[in-house]
Motif scaffolding. Structure first.
Motif, mmCIF file in Angstrom:
data_model
loop_
_atom_site.group_PDB
_atom_site.id
_atom_site.type_symbol
_atom_site.label_atom_id
_atom_site.label_comp_id
_atom_site.label_asym_id
_atom_site.label_seq_id
_atom_site.Cartn_x
_atom_site.Cartn_y
_atom_site.Cartn_z
ATOM 1 N N VAL A 161 -8.753 76.991 -26.443
ATOM 2 C CA VAL A 161 -10.212 77.022 -26.556
ATOM 3 C C VAL A 161 -10.684 78.469 -26.658
ATOM 4 N N GLU A 162 -10.065 79.339 -25.890
ATOM 5 C CA GLU A 162 -10.468 80.751 -25.894
ATOM 6 C C GLU A 162 -10.273 81.381 -27.274
ATOM 7 N N GLU A 163 -9.150 81.058 -27.930
ATOM 8 C CA GLU A 163 -8.918 81.592 -29.273
ATOM 9 C C GLU A 163 -9.959 81.066 -30.254
ATOM 10 N N LEU A 164 -10.286 79.782 -30.137
ATOM 11 C CA LEU A 164 -11.300 79.199 -31.014
ATOM 12 C C LEU A 164 -12.645 79.869 -30.780
ATOM 13 N N ARG A 165 -13.001 80.069 -29.527
ATOM 14 C CA ARG A 165 -14.269 80.749 -29.220
ATOM 15 C C ARG A 165 -14.265 82.183 -29.766
ATOM 16 N N ARG A 166 -13.143 82.863 -29.638
ATOM 17 C CA ARG A 166 -13.054 84.258 -30.068
ATOM 18 C C ARG A 166 -13.230 84.393 -31.588
ATOM 19 N N GLY A 181 -14.444 81.975 -33.661
ATOM 20 C CA GLY A 181 -15.640 81.279 -34.109
ATOM 21 C C GLY A 181 -15.338 80.173 -35.100
ATOM 22 N N HIS A 211 -18.134 73.919 -35.097
ATOM 23 C CA HIS A 211 -19.383 74.537 -34.618
ATOM 24 C C HIS A 211 -19.970 73.726 -33.468
ATOM 25 N N LEU A 240 -18.068 74.028 -30.176
ATOM 26 C CA LEU A 240 -18.338 75.289 -29.486
ATOM 27 C C LEU A 240 -19.737 75.324 -28.889
ATOM 28 N N GLU A 241 -20.637 74.539 -29.466
ATOM 29 C CA GLU A 241 -22.006 74.457 -28.959
ATOM 30 C C GLU A 241 -22.155 73.378 -27.886
ATOM 31 N N ALA A 281 -6.940 73.503 -27.521
ATOM 32 C CA ALA A 281 -8.321 73.516 -27.996
ATOM 33 C C ALA A 281 -8.906 72.121 -28.042
ATOM 34 N N LEU A 286 -12.346 70.220 -26.142
ATOM 35 C CA LEU A 286 -13.570 70.274 -26.928
ATOM 36 C C LEU A 286 -13.840 68.923 -27.564
#
Length: 95
Positions: A37-42, A44, A69, A72-73, A11, A18
């Motif tokens: 990263v995918e887990e973090l996006r999932r 939130g 936040h 992710l943005e 991540a 990120l």
């Protein structure tokens, strides 16, 4: 530091990392079971923050929430607006 799954948290490190998240945040996320990263996006930012705060206690400050936040943005954590910060704190139960 290796995660419980045996790898370095993706991540925050390596290609496609990120922004805003350093090695301590990476270890905290890995300790909470978020290693990609995918887990973090999932999950939130708010849920990820809650998972870390549950393990790390007061060491996990609102700045971590803002950094998650913002990452992710796709922006720097200092670009998180006052309104976003209020919303995030409210959603995370910090207010």
């Amino acid at each position: 530091m290796p995660s419980r799954r045996g790898g370095t948290p993706k991540a925050t490190h390596g290609p496609g990392a990120l922004p805003n998240l350093g090695p301590v945040s990476a270890r905290w996320l890995a300790g909470a079971g978020i290693t990609t990263v995918e887990e973090l996006r999932r999950v939130g930012a708010v849920t990820a923050y809650g998972m870390v705060a549950l393990r790390e206690g007061r060491a996990a400050t609102a700045n971590l929430l803002y950094a998650l936040h913002a990452a992710l943005e796709g922006k720097h954590w200092t670009a998180v607006t006052a309104a976003e910060k209020r919303r995030l704190r409210r959603e995370a139960g910090l207010e």
